[in-house]
Design an enzyme around this catalytic site. Structure first.
Site, PDB file in Angstrom:
ATOM      1  N   GLN A   8       0.855  -1.190   0.000  1.00 40.72           N
ATOM      2  CA  GLN A   8       0.000   0.000   0.000  1.00 40.72           C
ATOM      3  C   GLN A   8       0.886   1.234   0.000  1.00 40.72           C
ATOM      4  O   GLN A   8       2.024   1.189   0.476  1.00 40.72           O
ATOM      5  CB  GLN A   8      -0.836   0.050   1.293  1.00 40.72           C
ATOM      6  N   SER A 192       6.499   6.700  -0.407  1.00 37.52           N
ATOM      7  CA  SER A 192       7.878   6.278  -0.734  1.00 37.52           C
ATOM      8  C   SER A 192       8.592   5.608   0.431  1.00 37.52           C
ATOM      9  O   SER A 192       9.821   5.644   0.515  1.00 37.52           O
ATOM     10  CB  SER A 192       8.733   7.477  -1.209  1.00 37.52           C
ATOM     11  N   ARG A 193       7.811   5.071   1.349  1.00 45.24           N
ATOM     12  CA  ARG A 193       8.387   4.384   2.529  1.00 45.24           C
ATOM     13  C   ARG A 193       9.196   5.325   3.427  1.00 45.24           C
ATOM     14  O   ARG A 193      10.032   4.893   4.206  1.00 45.24           O
ATOM     15  CB  ARG A 193       9.252   3.180   2.118  1.00 45.24           C
ATOM     16  N   LEU A 194       8.966   6.657   3.285  1.00 44.81           N
ATOM     17  CA  LEU A 194       9.687   7.614   4.139  1.00 44.81           C
ATOM     18  C   LEU A 194       8.818   7.939   5.360  1.00 44.81           C
ATOM     19  O   LEU A 194       8.408   9.081   5.585  1.00 44.81           O
ATOM     20  CB  LEU A 194      10.031   8.881   3.338  1.00 44.81           C
TER      21      LEU A 194
END
Ligand SMILES: Cc1cc2nc3c(=O)[nH]c(=O)nc-3n(C[C@H](O)[C@H](O)[C@H](O)COP(=O)(O)O)c2cc1C
Length: 214
Positions: A8, A192-194
Site C-alpha cells: 500500500q 515512498s516508505r519515508l
C-alpha cells in the site's frame, strides 16, 4: 495478487516533532481517540494490541490481548496468570505492546515492564464482564491442553448450574497486568516508505523525544 506484489502507499498524514505532546501518554490518548473517531470497519477492535513476552532463555511469544485501561501512566490488560504469557511475565517482566490502526496508517509500539494489577481492581473489572465470560474464565485453564471440545462445554454447563442465582467468583489465577512504558514509538505511514517515526524514551521523570529514520 501474489504476496510479493502486495503493498500500500500511505498518504493520510504526517507527524512532526513540533506538533507532538511532550507526554507520550497524552499523545497516545490523542491517537487512540482519533482511531475511535475515524471511520473504522465495524469488526475492527481499536483496543486490540499485540503483546510480546519472553522467557528467561530468550524464547519470545506474541498474541493479541485487549487494552482495558490507560491510567496513571500505565496500560492495563486482563488475562489468566497461569497462561504461557503469565508464566513468561513472572520470569521476565519486560514486555512489548504493539497497536496497528490501518485505517489511520498508524502503528504504536510500547516497551516496558509489567506488574500485576491490584486484586481489588481485577475483581471489580471481573464483576463488570458478561456472565458467560466470567464462567469462561473459571472453566478454562488458559494455554493448557484440552482433552476435547465436549470437556470444555461440560465444564461450562457444570459451572452454570453451580453458580445459578449466585455471583460468579473471580478466580485467583485471573486478573490484570499494568505495563509501565519506558519507550513509546508513534509511526505514521508516508509515501515512498519515508515514514514518520517519533520515539519517546523515559529519562527519569521526563521523556526524551527523537525522530528515527524509517
Ligand atoms: C481480538 C482478540 C482479543 C483477545 N483478548 C485477550 C485478552 O484480553 N486477554 C487474554 O488473555 N487473551 C486474549 N485473547 C486471546 C490471546 O490472543 C491468546 O490466545 C491467549 O491469551 C493465550 O495466550 P498465551 O498462551 O500466549 O498465554 C484475544 C485474542 C484476540 C484475537
Amino acid at each position: 495478487m501474489s504476496i510479493h506484489h502486495m503493498r500500500q502507499t500511505y498518504t493520510k498524514a504526517g507527524i512532526s516533532l513540533k506538533d507532538v505532546n511532550s507526554d507520550p501518554m497524552v499523545q497516545f490518548s490523542v491517537w487512540f481517540d482519533q482511531a475511535k473517531a475515524e471511520e473504522a470497519p465495524d469488526w475492527m477492535e481499536i483496543n486490540a494490541m499485540t503483546l510480546s513476552t519472553a522467557s528467561l532463555d530468550g524464547n519470545v511469544t506474541s498474541r493479541i490481548v485487549l487494552l482495558k485501561a490507560v491510567e496513571n501512566g500505565k496500560f492495563a490488560f486482563f488475562t489468566n496468570y497461569d497462561s504461557v504469557k503469565g508464566q513468561q511475565i513472572s520470569a521476565n517482566p519486560n514486555v512489548s505492546l504493539c497497536f496497528f490502526w490501518p485505517h489511520l496508517e498508524r502503528q504504536i509500539r510500547i516497551e516496558g515492564t509489567v506488574t500485576k494489577t491490584s486484586r481489588e481492581i481485577s475483581q471489580t473489572y471481573f464483576a463488570s464482564r458478561p456472565r458467560d465470560s466470567q464462567l469462561g474464565a473459571n472453566a478454562s485453564d488458559q494455554s493448557s491442553v484440552v482433552e476435547s471440545e465436549d470437556w470444555l462445554n461440560n465444564q461450562m454447563d457444570s459451572l452454570r448450574s453451580r453458580y445459578e442465582g449466585d455471583t460468579v467468583p473471580c478466580p485467583s489465577h485471573w486478573g490484570g497486568y499494568d505495563v509501565t512504558p519506558n519507550t513509546i514509538e508513534f509511526w505514521q505511514g508516508r509515501p515512498s516508505r519515508l515514514h514518520d517515526r517519533i520515539v519517546y524514551k523515559r529519562n527519569g521523570d521526563t521523556w526524551k523525544i527523537v525522530r528515527l529514520a524509517p
